[in-house]
Design a protein around this motif. Structure first.
Motif, PDB file in Angstrom:
ATOM      1  N   ASP A  60       0.841  -1.136  -0.105  1.00 44.98           N
ATOM      2  CA  ASP A  60      -0.019  -0.156  -0.081  1.00 44.98           C
ATOM      3  C   ASP A  60       0.878   1.290  -0.113  1.00 44.98           C
ATOM      4  OD1 ASP A  60      -1.395  -2.346   1.169  1.00 44.98           O
ATOM      5  OD2 ASP A  60      -3.142  -0.701   0.960  1.00 44.98           O
ATOM      6  N   ALA A  61       1.866   1.353   0.658  1.00 46.17           N
ATOM      7  CA  ALA A  61       2.891   2.473   0.739  1.00 46.17           C
ATOM      8  C   ALA A  61       3.449   2.832  -0.338  1.00 46.17           C
ATOM      9  CB  ALA A  61       4.006   2.325   1.914  1.00 46.17           C
ATOM     10  N   ILE A  62       3.350   1.909  -1.140  1.00 47.38           N
ATOM     11  CA  ILE A  62       4.214   2.277  -2.805  1.00 47.38           C
ATOM     12  C   ILE A  62       3.227   2.030  -3.956  1.00 47.38           C
ATOM     13  CG2 ILE A  62       6.644   1.635  -1.802  1.00 47.38           C
ATOM     14  CD1 ILE A  62       6.221  -1.098  -3.194  1.00 47.38           C
ATOM     15  N   ARG A  63       2.072   2.159  -3.596  1.00 44.43           N
ATOM     16  CA  ARG A  63       0.961   1.769  -4.685  1.00 44.43           C
ATOM     17  C   ARG A  63       1.087   2.647  -5.808  1.00 44.43           C
ATOM     18  NH1 ARG A  63      -1.168   4.604  -0.402  1.00 44.43           N
ATOM     19  NH2 ARG A  63      -2.317   6.448  -0.738  1.00 44.43           N
ATOM     20  N   ALA A  98      11.330   0.940  -4.908  1.00 44.95           N
ATOM     21  CA  ALA A  98      10.376   1.827  -4.064  1.00 44.95           C
ATOM     22  C   ALA A  98      10.033   0.831  -2.834  1.00 44.95           C
ATOM     23  CB  ALA A  98       9.228   2.061  -4.658  1.00 44.95           C
ATOM     24  N   LEU A  99       9.972  -0.435  -3.017  1.00 46.01           N
ATOM     25  CA  LEU A  99       9.823  -1.616  -2.016  1.00 46.01           C
ATOM     26  C   LEU A  99      11.009  -1.667  -1.135  1.00 46.01           C
ATOM     27  CD1 LEU A  99       8.422  -5.053  -2.649  1.00 46.01           C
ATOM     28  CD2 LEU A  99      10.348  -4.776  -1.370  1.00 46.01           C
ATOM     29  N   ALA A 100      12.200  -1.746  -1.574  1.00 45.60           N
ATOM     30  CA  ALA A 100      13.345  -1.674  -0.609  1.00 45.60           C
ATOM     31  C   ALA A 100      13.490  -0.746   0.043  1.00 45.60           C
ATOM     32  CB  ALA A 100      14.579  -1.963  -1.805  1.00 45.60           C
ATOM     33  N   ARG A 101      13.196   0.659  -0.566  1.00 49.08           N
ATOM     34  CA  ARG A 101      13.357   2.025   0.427  1.00 49.08           C
ATOM     35  C   ARG A 101      12.203   1.776   1.447  1.00 49.08           C
ATOM     36  NH1 ARG A 101      13.823   6.632  -4.461  1.00 49.08           N
ATOM     37  NH2 ARG A 101      16.101   6.236  -4.892  1.00 49.08           N
TER      38      ARG A 101
END
Length: 391
Positions: free
Chosen positions: A227-230, A238-241
């Motif tokens: 959700d945070a990177i939708r 973005a997922l790794a960050r």
């Protein structure tokens, strides 16, 4: 000194910095960290978002179903609105090959504010959470895994205490254009995100390779994945960050036996792969675009130009500086060509490849300002990739 001489010296200085000060990005010896097999194997759910992947699924899905994993593992393939029978083909492959249990789901069209792949990942994670797994393996539909891939990923994560372990799959390199462009793609990625810096706790460098990401389920919840990177088009970075920003310990390296089976036989195919997200990588910022174009020109194009113009004009110092910069460039590219088992003479062609990437980046910006945005699998995402701004 003339302006040309100063620019050439600047290019040489940049290459000396890249050689020694950019995390030794050019080295290709960073593979899965030391590991030992755990006494008890945690449960894992494998989530595979798939949209129109019938062409590659027969080469990739059986490798997931055949994983030699001592613990409980299950595959969730999310058919993201495919028009080529991807979902039914997946079920047929499971019936034919057997192996791990397979569930095929369908999330429907993504709502506003979601990229299609991440909406599919959200649906897959939702299905997986009902099983209460300790780990999630997020892998693309074009990735083929060796039989012990999941086993080694889990062992590495457990041994090193990593919340996220990702491997950069070895991309296909068969056509002439693939040989010219693909190894450089990984080389440039490692230059932007030096793998050795990624694993350092507290560092700002964070990246993953979306084709193969093992993620602790509790770390995913803590980072509010996905959700945070939708909005993210470049979802792996973005997922790794997000995971690292929430206190997670992450690792990224090159794979030995995790391979992409997706072909890119034509320059057009590779161009589209790069240009669809290049401007998103620059946060749709014209100043960053200008800086990138100038940087690519100074770092990659100036050395050969300086060498030949210096030789023809009799300016030996300019020629020497340009030649040395080109030599350093070539030397740093050789390990990646060896990793991809390609002829080493291709290292001297890196300026040509860099020029292609420069044009792809400019084209990505042009497409954005024409209102087309990032396009993939029949979908266009015109909204800026705000998730890339997160820290």
């Amino acid at each position: 000194m003339s302006a040309v001489a100063w620019i050439t010296v600047g290019s040489l200085a940049a290459w000396l910095w890249l050689l020694l000060g950019q995390g030794f990005f050019w080295r290709t010896d960073l593979r899965l960290p030391p590991r030992r097999e755990p006494d008890d194997w945690p449960s894992v759910c494998i989530v595979v978002p798939a949209r129109d992947e019938a062409a590659v699924l027969p080469e990739s899905l059986p490798s997931l179903l055949a994983q030699d994993y001592p613990g409980r593992a299950e595959v969730f393939l999310v058919d993201d609105g495919s028009s080529d029978g991807t979902g039914e083909l997946a079920r047929e492959l499971a019936r034919t090959h057997g192996g791990l249990p397979l569930t095929v789901g369908s999330p429907g069209e993504p709502p506003a504010g979601w990229t299609g792949k991440l909406w599919a990942v959200r649906h897959g994670i939702g299905l997986a959470r009902a099983r209460g797994p300790e780990y999630l393996l997020l892998t693309d539909a074009d990735i083929a895994h060796a039989p012990d891939s999941l086993r080694t990923l889990v062992a590495a994560a457990r041994t090193g205490g990593f919340d996220l372990v990702s491997q950069m799959a070895r991309l296909r390199v068969e056509s002439g254009w693939e040989r010219l462009v693909v190894p450089a793609f990984v080389y440039f990625f490692a230059q932007l995100y030096p793998f050795r810096w990624i694993a350092v706790k507290g560092s700002r460098t964070a990246a993953a390779a979306g084709g193969c990401v093992l993620l602790r389920a509790d770390a995913a919840e803590r980072a509010r994945i996905p959700d945070a990177i939708r909005h993210a088009v470049i979802d792996d970075v973005a997922l790794a960050r997000a995971v690292k920003g929430s206190g997670g310990h992450i690792w990224l390296g090159l794979a030995e036996r995790v391979d992409s089976v997706r072909p890119y036989p034509r320059l057009h195919d590779l161009w589209r792969m790069v240009s669809r997200s290049a401007y998103a990588q620059l946060r749709h910022n014209p100043l960053l675009l200008l800086g990138t174009v100038l940087g690519l020109a100074v770092v990659y194009l100036v050395p050969p130009v300086a060498l030949f113009t210096g030789l023809f004009s009799g300016h030996t110092r300019i020629a020497a500086a340009g030649g040395l910069a080109w030599l350093l460039m070539t030397a740093t590219y050789v390990p990646m060509l060896r990793y991809y088992r390609q002829p080493l003479w291709l290292a001297a062609s890196l300026p040509v490849t860099a020029f292609l990437y420069l044009l792809m980046t400019v084209d990505s910006a042009v497409q954005h300002y024409r209102g087309r945005g990032a396009a993939w699998k029949g979908r266009t995402y015109a909204r800026p990739d705000t998730a890339l701004d997160e820290r």
